[in-house]
Design an enzyme around this catalytic site. Structure first.
Site, mmCIF file in Angstrom:
data_model
loop_
_atom_site.group_PDB
_atom_site.id
_atom_site.type_symbol
_atom_site.label_atom_id
_atom_site.label_comp_id
_atom_site.label_asym_id
_atom_site.label_seq_id
_atom_site.Cartn_x
_atom_site.Cartn_y
_atom_site.Cartn_z
ATOM 1 N N ASN A 26 42.780 -59.319 27.244
ATOM 2 C CA ASN A 26 42.754 -57.966 27.811
ATOM 3 C C ASN A 26 41.808 -57.893 28.997
ATOM 4 O O ASN A 26 40.911 -58.727 29.158
ATOM 5 C CB ASN A 26 42.342 -56.938 26.758
ATOM 6 C CG ASN A 26 40.884 -57.062 26.351
ATOM 7 O OD1 ASN A 26 40.530 -57.951 25.571
ATOM 8 N ND2 ASN A 26 40.041 -56.187 26.852
ATOM 9 N N CYS A 27 42.037 -56.878 29.857
ATOM 10 C CA CYS A 27 41.096 -56.561 30.926
ATOM 11 C C CYS A 27 40.564 -55.160 30.639
ATOM 12 O O CYS A 27 40.469 -54.761 29.483
ATOM 13 C CB CYS A 27 41.755 -56.670 32.302
ATOM 14 S SG CYS A 27 43.190 -55.603 32.533
ATOM 15 N N MET A 28 40.272 -54.373 31.660
ATOM 16 C CA MET A 28 39.652 -53.062 31.446
ATOM 17 C C MET A 28 40.604 -52.046 30.840
ATOM 18 O O MET A 28 40.199 -51.181 30.073
ATOM 19 C CB MET A 28 39.106 -52.516 32.760
ATOM 20 C CG MET A 28 37.844 -53.196 33.234
ATOM 21 S SD MET A 28 37.194 -52.424 34.720
ATOM 22 C CE MET A 28 36.779 -50.800 34.093
#
EC number: 2.7.1.-
Length: 484
Positions: A26-28
């Protein structure tokens, strides 16, 4: 079961179950899922899951669920898979009664063929841009946290100079804040080297060493190293992270070649030693001087465009940044921001680019006013607007403006208007990389806070007016649909 856990399990079901998932990260704002078979993914079901704000199909399926939520969803998916985030998920294909090897081989061949075509379609440029994004996405929380802490320290320093606050403990607090900030920024080359090594397939520790080499630790006084091209002393960090990324890419090639030719019995000793010697020498005497020239030229060009273009350049940058975010290509600007900060003390590009998110907030406010009967849209806006003000725009992009079409275009115009104001005022920079929107205010350099606020208000107003007048349709205003 929490709502985030329910969301995670519904996403798993929509992408074909855990047996169809190769890895999760995942990222932000996005859960990034690598699937084994795209044909098993129910795209419509995935998009209509409550809590999913958008879906992007790329090398990984990127499911936008918003900040905060994304960590809980991704972590629960990792728990269900039994592996850590980013690690390959094992699948048992040893049961001959359940496994059709012929079909499996055919499916695997088809998947490989499609992957090869996708790589060809993407092209080398897109591959480079994605690699840069993969290097810097894991560092975004550190950029934001360290940047904001540094911004708070700067605000406290300004208040002390102005005489509003005083005391030894305030001075000590400012020092502590700056130490925390520098824990990220001073050693960014090392973090970049580690992540670049992971991206290019080299040993992360060796990548960190190459990054640390560019800092020229211990070089002082008469004990200096010279630039072989100019005869001038090399400066710590010369070439910046552009040089680090290139050097680690070369490291990955050298290390892989050595693994092939060095006997297994001595591989653990010989390969890292020779790889570091070769690439370390190349980095100091070749890559740092050349990358320094490239970095200096790049920063000069960008500063020149912003300075000479003024209003026009500001409008173009502000209006075009949302499409780059939509494509996930905005991370290409991260090395440019960092080099501008290293050389000029501030990035004058970031405040202009931040206007894109402000234009989108203005567009979202207009939709809230114009589409009172569209309860689905208004419910989505309730979750996406607050974080939009704070500079996290992906929930608005994928959950609101992009699915509706017109508001995305009018939001871009609003961003252009805000960018034009920033460009027209000039010399509005950010001392560190951080979120955009209101959250960027503490990072604005040279006390140009009012100029940045003027740009924000112009972008809000531009996005609102354009969307209110031209960004909605009768169907949007009267139905309970978010898009076609």
């Amino acid at each position: 079961m929490t709502k985030e856990q329910q969301l995670a399990e519904r996403i798993i079901a929509a992408v074909g179950g855990m047996d169809n998932i190769d890895s999760v990260m995942n990222c932000m704002t996005r859960v990034r899922i690598k699937v084994l078979d795209e044909n098993k993914v129910d795209d419509q079901e995935l998009r209509h899951i409550d809590g999913v704000m958008g879906v992007i199909h790329d090398e990984r399926i990127q499911v936008v669920v918003g900040p905060g939520t994304v960590n809980k969803v991704a972590n629960h998916m990792a728990e269900l898979s039994g592996v850590k985030l980013g690690d390959p998920i094992p699948h048992n294909h040893n049961d001959s009664e359940k496994m059709d090897y012929k079909s499996y081989a055919a499916d695997k061949a088809k998947a490989n063929k499609e992957a090869h075509k996708a790589k060809q379609k993407n092209g080398k440029l897109n591959k480079v841009l994605k690699s840069i994004a993969n290097i810097f996405i894991p560092l975004i929380p550190a950029f934001i946290g360290a940047g904001l802490i540094g911004g708070i320290a700067a605000v406290l320093s300004n208040l002390m100079v102005a005489g509003y606050i005083s005391g030894a403990w305030i001075t000590q607090l400012i020092t502590v804040f700056n130490v925390i900030k520098d824990g990220m920024l001073a050693y960014l080359a090392i973090f970049t080297g580690i992540n670049a090594a992971k991206e290019f397939g080299a040993t992360p520790g060796l990548g960190g060493v190459i990054g640390g080499t560019t800092l020229l630790t211990g070089i002082a006084g008469k004990n200096i190293l010279m630039n072989v091209f100019t005869g001038e002393p090399l400066q710590p960090g010369q070439g910046g992270i552009i040089g680090v990324i290139f050097a680690v890419w070369i490291l990955s090639i050298v290390e892989k070649r050595l693994h092939k030719i060095v006997p297994n019995a001595i591989d653990i000793i010989v390969t890292p030693t020779i790889a570091l010697l070769i690439v370390g020498l190349l980095t100091i005497f070749i890559f740092m001087p050349l990358a320094g020239f490239v970095s200096d030229s790049l920063v000069s060009v960008v500063n020149g465009i912003i300075s000479i273009g003024g209003v026009f350049s500001g409008f173009i940058i502000g209006a075009s940044f949302l499409p780059l975010v939509m494509l996930g290509l905005h991370h290409i600007f991260t090395p440019i921001h960092i080099e501008m900060i290293n050389q000029s003390g501030a990035t004058y590009l970031l405040p202009i680019a931040a206007m894109a998110g402000a234009g989108q907030v203005g567009a979202a406010l207009a939709l809230w006013v114009r589409c009172k009967r569209n309860t689905t849209l208004r419910n989505t806006l309730k979750g996406a607007l607050p974080v939009g003000f704070l500079g996290i725009g992906e929930p608005l992009i994928y959950g609101v403006t992009l699915p509706l079409g017109r508001p995305f275009l009018t939001a871009c115009i609003g961003g252009g208007i805000g960018g034009a104001v920033i460009g027209g005022i000039g010399h509005i920079g950010a001392k560190a990389i951080g979120p955009s929107g209101v959250s960027l205010l503490p990072l604005i350099s040279d006390n140009m806070y009012l100029g940045y606020i003027a740009g924000l208000l112009a972008a809000y107003a531009g996005g609102f007016v354009c969307t209110y007048l031209f960004g909605t349709t009768k169907a949007m205003r009267q139905t309970d649909l978010l898009g076609d």
